[in-house]
Design a protein around this motif. Sequence first.
Motif, PDB file in Angstrom:
ATOM      1  N   ALA A   1      -3.035 -18.740 -77.735  1.00 36.97           N
ATOM      2  CA  ALA A   1      -3.113 -20.157 -77.361  1.00 36.97           C
ATOM      3  C   ALA A   1      -3.541 -20.250 -75.894  1.00 36.97           C
ATOM      4  CB  ALA A   1      -1.762 -20.822 -77.560  1.00 36.97           C
ATOM      5  N   PRO A   2      -4.078 -21.387 -75.484  1.00 34.44           N
ATOM      6  CA  PRO A   2      -4.416 -21.564 -74.068  1.00 34.44           C
ATOM      7  C   PRO A   2      -3.204 -21.308 -73.177  1.00 34.44           C
ATOM      8  CG  PRO A   2      -5.369 -23.332 -75.367  1.00 34.44           C
ATOM      9  CD  PRO A   2      -4.477 -22.541 -76.292  1.00 34.44           C
ATOM     10  N   GLY A   3      -3.399 -20.505 -72.144  1.00 36.51           N
ATOM     11  CA  GLY A   3      -2.320 -20.170 -71.224  1.00 36.51           C
ATOM     12  C   GLY A   3      -1.558 -18.917 -71.584  1.00 36.51           C
ATOM     13  N   ASP A   4      -1.813 -18.329 -72.768  1.00 35.58           N
ATOM     14  CA  ASP A   4      -1.133 -17.093 -73.167  1.00 35.58           C
ATOM     15  C   ASP A   4      -1.613 -15.923 -72.300  1.00 35.58           C
ATOM     16  OD1 ASP A   4       0.366 -18.335 -75.072  1.00 35.58           O
ATOM     17  OD2 ASP A   4      -0.730 -17.535 -76.798  1.00 35.58           O
ATOM     18  N   THR A   5      -0.839 -14.839 -72.337  1.00 33.07           N
ATOM     19  CA  THR A   5      -1.116 -13.677 -71.494  1.00 33.07           C
ATOM     20  C   THR A   5      -1.374 -12.444 -72.341  1.00 33.07           C
ATOM     21  OG1 THR A   5       0.280 -14.598 -69.757  1.00 33.07           O
ATOM     22  CG2 THR A   5      -0.212 -12.256 -69.620  1.00 33.07           C
ATOM     23  N   ILE A   6      -2.380 -11.679 -71.933  1.00 30.53           N
ATOM     24  CA  ILE A   6      -2.676 -10.371 -72.542  1.00 30.53           C
ATOM     25  C   ILE A   6      -1.984  -9.317 -71.691  1.00 30.53           C
ATOM     26  CG2 ILE A   6      -4.490  -8.714 -73.101  1.00 30.53           C
ATOM     27  CD1 ILE A   6      -6.414 -11.102 -73.385  1.00 30.53           C
ATOM     28  N   PHE A   7      -1.107  -8.530 -72.316  1.00 26.98           N
ATOM     29  CA  PHE A   7      -0.393  -7.479 -71.601  1.00 26.98           C
ATOM     30  C   PHE A   7      -0.974  -6.100 -71.878  1.00 26.98           C
ATOM     31  CE2 PHE A   7       2.749 -10.901 -71.769  1.00 26.98           C
ATOM     32  CZ  PHE A   7       3.124 -10.961 -70.443  1.00 26.98           C
ATOM     33  N   ASP A   8      -1.713  -5.952 -72.968  1.00 27.14           N
ATOM     34  CA  ASP A   8      -2.331  -4.673 -73.313  1.00 27.14           C
ATOM     35  C   ASP A   8      -3.634  -4.556 -72.523  1.00 27.14           C
ATOM     36  OD1 ASP A   8      -3.151  -2.316 -74.432  1.00 27.14           O
ATOM     37  OD2 ASP A   8      -3.625  -3.167 -76.403  1.00 27.14           O
ATOM     38  N   THR A   9      -3.547  -3.979 -71.316  1.00 23.76           N
ATOM     39  CA  THR A   9      -4.698  -3.921 -70.425  1.00 23.76           C
ATOM     40  C   THR A   9      -4.924  -2.509 -69.905  1.00 23.76           C
ATOM     41  OG1 THR A   9      -3.344  -4.470 -68.495  1.00 23.76           O
ATOM     42  CG2 THR A   9      -4.394  -6.307 -69.660  1.00 23.76           C
ATOM     43  N   GLN A  10      -6.142  -2.273 -69.479  1.00 18.05           N
ATOM     44  CA  GLN A  10      -6.510  -1.017 -68.840  1.00 18.05           C
ATOM     45  C   GLN A  10      -7.143  -1.364 -67.504  1.00 18.05           C
ATOM     46  OE1 GLN A  10      -9.173   1.400 -71.082  1.00 18.05           O
ATOM     47  NE2 GLN A  10      -9.205   3.044 -69.587  1.00 18.05           N
ATOM     48  N   SER A  11      -6.607  -0.809 -66.431  1.00 20.81           N
ATOM     49  CA  SER A  11      -7.041  -1.180 -65.094  1.00 20.81           C
ATOM     50  C   SER A  11      -8.380  -0.568 -64.734  1.00 20.81           C
ATOM     51  CB  SER A  11      -5.994  -0.762 -64.066  1.00 20.81           C
ATOM     52  OG  SER A  11      -4.829  -1.517 -64.268  1.00 20.81           O
ATOM     53  N   SER A  12      -8.849  -0.980 -63.580  1.00 19.64           N
ATOM     54  CA  SER A  12     -10.138  -0.549 -63.056  1.00 19.64           C
ATOM     55  C   SER A  12     -10.137   0.948 -62.773  1.00 19.64           C
ATOM     56  CB  SER A  12     -10.433  -1.327 -61.775  1.00 19.64           C
ATOM     57  OG  SER A  12     -11.614  -0.910 -61.193  1.00 19.64           O
ATOM     58  N   LEU A  13     -11.203   1.614 -63.144  1.00 16.14           N
ATOM     59  CA  LEU A  13     -11.364   3.035 -62.871  1.00 16.14           C
ATOM     60  C   LEU A  13     -11.926   3.190 -61.465  1.00 16.14           C
ATOM     61  CD1 LEU A  13     -11.294   5.916 -64.006  1.00 16.14           C
ATOM     62  CD2 LEU A  13     -13.630   5.582 -64.758  1.00 16.14           C
ATOM     63  N   GLN A  14     -11.263   3.980 -60.641  1.00 13.42           N
ATOM     64  CA  GLN A  14     -11.683   4.167 -59.259  1.00 13.42           C
ATOM     65  C   GLN A  14     -12.470   5.457 -59.111  1.00 13.42           C
ATOM     66  OE1 GLN A  14     -11.246   1.958 -56.782  1.00 13.42           O
ATOM     67  NE2 GLN A  14     -10.462   0.636 -58.391  1.00 13.42           N
ATOM     68  N   LEU A  15     -13.710   5.337 -58.679  1.00 15.21           N
ATOM     69  CA  LEU A  15     -14.576   6.497 -58.488  1.00 15.21           C
ATOM     70  C   LEU A  15     -13.987   7.437 -57.442  1.00 15.21           C
ATOM     71  CD1 LEU A  15     -17.211   7.758 -59.404  1.00 15.21           C
ATOM     72  CD2 LEU A  15     -18.372   6.501 -57.588  1.00 15.21           C
ATOM     73  N   GLU A  16     -13.371   6.886 -56.406  1.00 11.89           N
ATOM     74  CA  GLU A  16     -12.775   7.706 -55.347  1.00 11.89           C
ATOM     75  C   GLU A  16     -11.641   8.570 -55.899  1.00 11.89           C
ATOM     76  OE1 GLU A  16     -12.737   4.262 -55.053  1.00 11.89           O
ATOM     77  OE2 GLU A  16     -14.567   4.063 -53.884  1.00 11.89           O
ATOM     78  N   ASP A  17     -10.838   7.995 -56.791  1.00 10.73           N
ATOM     79  CA  ASP A  17      -9.736   8.754 -57.395  1.00 10.73           C
ATOM     80  C   ASP A  17     -10.263   9.906 -58.244  1.00 10.73           C
ATOM     81  OD1 ASP A  17      -7.997   6.998 -56.202  1.00 10.73           O
ATOM     82  OD2 ASP A  17      -7.641   5.826 -58.017  1.00 10.73           O
ATOM     83  N   LEU A  18     -11.322   9.660 -59.006  1.00  6.16           N
ATOM     84  CA  LEU A  18     -11.904  10.722 -59.822  1.00  6.16           C
ATOM     85  C   LEU A  18     -12.455  11.854 -58.959  1.00  6.16           C
ATOM     86  CD1 LEU A  18     -13.800   8.730 -62.598  1.00  6.16           C
ATOM     87  CD2 LEU A  18     -11.715  10.068 -62.829  1.00  6.16           C
ATOM     88  N   ILE A  19     -13.143  11.498 -57.902  1.00  3.65           N
ATOM     89  CA  ILE A  19     -13.695  12.528 -56.998  1.00  3.65           C
ATOM     90  C   ILE A  19     -12.573  13.312 -56.348  1.00  3.65           C
ATOM     91  CG2 ILE A  19     -14.986  12.871 -54.853  1.00  3.65           C
ATOM     92  CD1 ILE A  19     -16.755  10.490 -55.727  1.00  3.65           C
ATOM     93  N   GLY A  20     -11.502  12.603 -55.937  1.00  2.29           N
ATOM     94  CA  GLY A  20     -10.350  13.279 -55.330  1.00  2.29           C
ATOM     95  C   GLY A  20      -9.691  14.253 -56.282  1.00  2.29           C
ATOM     96  N   LYS A  21      -9.534  13.863 -57.547  1.00  4.77           N
ATOM     97  CA  LYS A  21      -8.936  14.756 -58.540  1.00  4.77           C
ATOM     98  C   LYS A  21      -9.840  15.952 -58.804  1.00  4.77           C
ATOM     99  CE  LYS A  21      -6.245  11.270 -60.947  1.00  4.77           C
ATOM    100  NZ  LYS A  21      -6.046  10.501 -62.168  1.00  4.77           N
ATOM    101  N   PHE A  22     -11.129  15.736 -58.802  1.00  7.43           N
ATOM    102  CA  PHE A  22     -12.079  16.835 -59.036  1.00  7.43           C
ATOM    103  C   PHE A  22     -12.041  17.842 -57.888  1.00  7.43           C
ATOM    104  CE2 PHE A  22     -16.393  18.604 -58.573  1.00  7.43           C
ATOM    105  CZ  PHE A  22     -16.481  19.275 -59.769  1.00  7.43           C
ATOM    106  N   LEU A  23     -11.950  17.346 -56.658  1.00  6.73           N
ATOM    107  CA  LEU A  23     -11.946  18.231 -55.496  1.00  6.73           C
ATOM    108  C   LEU A  23     -10.631  18.994 -55.360  1.00  6.73           C
ATOM    109  CD1 LEU A  23     -13.717  15.995 -52.843  1.00  6.73           C
ATOM    110  CD2 LEU A  23     -14.644  17.953 -54.060  1.00  6.73           C
ATOM    111  N   VAL A  24      -9.518  18.389 -55.775  1.00  4.52           N
ATOM    112  CA  VAL A  24      -8.215  19.037 -55.655  1.00  4.52           C
ATOM    113  C   VAL A  24      -8.073  20.172 -56.664  1.00  4.52           C
ATOM    114  CG1 VAL A  24      -5.730  18.669 -55.948  1.00  4.52           C
ATOM    115  CG2 VAL A  24      -7.090  17.042 -54.659  1.00  4.52           C
ATOM    116  N   GLN A  25      -8.631  20.022 -57.836  1.00  2.24           N
ATOM    117  CA  GLN A  25      -8.454  21.038 -58.885  1.00  2.24           C
ATOM    118  C   GLN A  25      -9.384  22.172 -58.724  1.00  2.24           C
ATOM    119  OE1 GLN A  25      -8.652  19.122 -62.659  1.00  2.24           O
ATOM    120  NE2 GLN A  25      -6.777  18.000 -62.299  1.00  2.24           N
TER     121      GLN A  25
END
Length: 147
Positions: free
Chosen positions: A123-147
């Motif tokens: 209904a109008p005004g309802d909320t979606i809780f099943d969400t996937q947040s933004s993928l951060q390129l910096e986080d991926l690069i950081g994980k790649f460099l650490v491993q």
Amino acid sequence: MKKNTNIYFLVGLFVCIGFLGLLILAFRVGGLAFTSQRSYEIHAIFSDVSGLTTRADVSIAGVNVGRVLDIDLEDDAQRAKVIMAINENIQLPIDTSASIRTSGLLGSKYVGLYVGADEEILAPGDTIFDTQSSLQLEDLIGKFLVQ
């Protein structure tokens, strides 16, 4: 003298048509509309909305079905609340999920909706809780460099 008046008129008409074309192009590129399509509001709660802006597209299967109206902190100030305007003719089941996607490799962010199979409709005004947040390129690069 009559011939010059006709030429001036045609040049003026050409300039006015060109200006009108540039105005329409500016509105289209800026994401503004000449007509307001009827819509209703749906909210979604994300843990991270980095890069998402107001007036970003909301799409289902690559088809634009709305726009992001506002981005704010939720009441607990720990998560982000995204308010979206969904076209009135689109009905979303209550088990719809949302994710923040990127157009291309480094393109703009938009909200992608994934329609569920439930028969009950949001209904109008309802909320979606099943969400996937933004993928951060910096986080991926950081994980790649650490491993």
